[in-house]
Design an enzyme around this catalytic site. Structure first.
Site, PDB file in Angstrom:
ATOM      1  N   ASP A 157       2.702   5.932  -2.885  1.00  0.00           N
ATOM      2  CA  ASP A 157       3.262   7.187  -2.080  1.00  0.00           C
ATOM      3  C   ASP A 157       3.945   8.280  -3.292  1.00  0.00           C
ATOM      4  OD1 ASP A 157       1.757   6.040  -0.221  1.00  0.00           O
ATOM      5  OD2 ASP A 157       3.724   5.530   1.138  1.00  0.00           O
ATOM      6  N   HIS A 190       0.436  -1.163  -0.344  1.00  0.00           N
ATOM      7  CA  HIS A 190      -0.383  -0.540   0.325  1.00  0.00           C
ATOM      8  C   HIS A 190       0.402   0.671  -0.079  1.00  0.00           C
ATOM      9  CE1 HIS A 190       0.761  -1.016   4.408  1.00  0.00           C
ATOM     10  NE2 HIS A 190       0.477   0.746   4.190  1.00  0.00           N
ATOM     11  N   CYS A 191       2.154   0.883  -0.210  1.00  0.00           N
ATOM     12  CA  CYS A 191       2.841   2.290   0.425  1.00  0.00           C
ATOM     13  C   CYS A 191       4.070   2.336  -0.525  1.00  0.00           C
ATOM     14  CB  CYS A 191       3.830   2.122   1.413  1.00  0.00           C
ATOM     15  SG  CYS A 191       3.225   2.562   2.881  1.00  0.00           S
ATOM     16  N   ILE A 192       4.554   1.669  -0.972  1.00  0.00           N
ATOM     17  CA  ILE A 192       6.055   1.841  -1.736  1.00  0.00           C
ATOM     18  C   ILE A 192       5.061   2.106  -3.471  1.00  0.00           C
ATOM     19  CG2 ILE A 192       8.381   0.651  -3.146  1.00  0.00           C
ATOM     20  CD1 ILE A 192       8.958   0.066  -0.163  1.00  0.00           C
TER      21      ILE A 192
END
Length: 446
Positions: A281, A276-278
């Site tokens: 974001d 869900h991040c890299i």
């Protein structure tokens, strides 16, 4: 400045653990946070729009590895945790924490619809003496320019009647060494009073609190952490393709390089980025930078390289089939090992395995998957055609029916010895067979 009565009353509630916390969004971030806060002595109400989650939680059935059924039952029986879909209960909460998704649109622009909708829901029940915190990852300025602005449309004023803060989530699914309470927590607030409340609230549940000067700074901290990983992973992914062309094993290079005790940090290549991040974001900062007419060349190049990895891997897969088996990918059956985006978790968000399956089938191949943590592919925004497919059993008989096995995620629970013995051809994107001393002529790296 806030009314001393309003600030002091809320600070006292937090210090004495008589404040009620409301956590909005009971997913991979919100649920572990809710339990950590409840465990520290606060009464916690969890909010989610999915009634199935509420039913599961009320029965002490966890759907997230980081929280066990026993964790839930302890906090529920102690009266410290409950869950609901009724957002009217926000009015009883003294601290409200937003843990909702912040995905990208098809054009890689920030999708803040969940944050905005949640902020409007809070505004309907906002009262004096509340602290509202955003944890969702986003671009610098979101907390002050969107959340705060929506809340102040009620007529109440941030820093006077209520308080606003930001604290970036740092969850790492599957990490056995760190959990919510032991990961240092960056906190910020809209003004000195808000920051003091943030330090007190999170300091009660988390071992180490790291205050910074502004909400925008805290938002930038999270983006910097993930951009750092994205850029470095892109670097080793690019090195992988260059060294492979030279006949050099990038994993051997990395293992040797990391013996240097200074000036080097190992990152490892893979079939693409997930989670869900890299993968997401960095593009929040890319989007925001356009406002300042500044390019983000490193970030965008890293995104291009990492996004290209699934197609590169399928190309190597097709090459291996052609050279080693004399068979075209379009006539081949492929077994993908690992659907989750990282080892030992069930999280498939942005998983490159989904893209690998899609590309294989675009090229005429037939793909199945095996994952001990993911029994069935759920509904996803981008891969609806894969919904409902189930993990196949990993047996010698099953393996005999596949032309090639593709290692996409190196779960510990996989029987790699069985794969090495029974698979006709293996393409390994994680270097797992070399690490386990199972290397063989029919096992290739990609």
């Amino acid at each position: 400045m806030a009314s001393s009565t309003i600030f002091d009353a809320l600070l006292n509630k937090i210090e004495t653990r008589t404040a009620r916390a409301g956590i909005i969004g009971l997913g991979y971030v919100g649920l572990p946070l809710a339990i950590a806060i409840a465990r520290s002595g606060f009464a916690v109400t969890g909010f989610d729009i999915d009634p199935k989650k509420i039913v599961s939680l009320e029965a002490s059935r966890s759907y997230i590895d980081a929280v066990t059924g026993r964790d839930l039952s302890i906090e529920i029986e102690a009266g410290r945790f409950s869950a609901t879909t009724e957002f009217a209960a926000l009015s009883a909460c003294d601290v409200i924490v937003i843990c909702v998704p912040t995905p990208l649109t098809k054009h890689r622009d920030p999708d803040l619809s969940f944050v905005e909708a949640t902020s409007h829901s809070i505004a309907k029940h906002l009262r004096t003496g509340q602290l509202v915190v955003l944890e969702s990852t986003t671009y610098p300025g979101t907390t002050d320019d969107i959340v705060k602005v929506i809340l102040e449309k009620t007529g109440l004023v941030s820093g006077v009647d209520f308080f606003v803060g930001f604290s970036p989530e740092r969850e790492d699914p599957g990490n056995q060494h760190y959990h919510t309470a032991t990961i240092p927590k960056v906190v910020a607030g809209d003004g000195v009073d808000a920051l003091e409340l943030m330090k007190c609230f999170y300091g009660a549940a988390v071992k180490t609190v790291v205050p910074v000067s502004s909400n925008a700074t805290a938002e930038a901290v999270k983006l910097t952490e993930n951009i750092f990983r994205s850029v470095n992973i892109a670097l080793v992914n690019e090195l992988k393709t260059v060294y492979a062309a030279m006949g050099i094993d990038v994993w051997e290079v990395i293992d040797a390089a990391k013996t240097k005790p200074f000036g080097y940090m190992p990152f490892y290549p893979g079939p693409g980025l997930g989670g869900h991040c890299i993968p997401i974001d960095p593009f929040y900062l890319t989007w925001k930078s356009r406002e300042y007419e500044l390019p983000t060349r490193f970030i965008e190049l890293a995104g291009e390289i990492n996004s290209a990895m699934p197609r590169y891997v399928v190309g190597k897969l097709a090459e291996a089939l052609d050279i080693r088996a004399g068979k075209a990918l379009s006539r081949s059956r492929v077994l993908v090992i690992g659907l989750a985006y990282k080892k030992n978790v069930a999280d498939i968000r942005e998983s490159p395995s989904l893209r690998l399956i899609e590309i294989i089938e675009e090229r005429g191949g037939k793909a199945d998957y095996h994952d001990p943590h993911v029994a069935e592919i759920p509904s996803t925004r981008e891969y609806q055609a894969l919904k409902g497919r189930r993990s196949i059993a990993l047996t010698a008989e099953q393996l005999a029916g596949y032309d090639v096995v593709l290692i996409a995620t190196d779960h510990d629970q996989i029987d790699y010895a069985l794969l090495a013995k029974s698979a006709l051809l293996i393409v390994d994107t994680r270097n797992v067979f070399a690490r386990l001393n199972l290397a063989a002529d029919h096992i290739l790296k990609a």
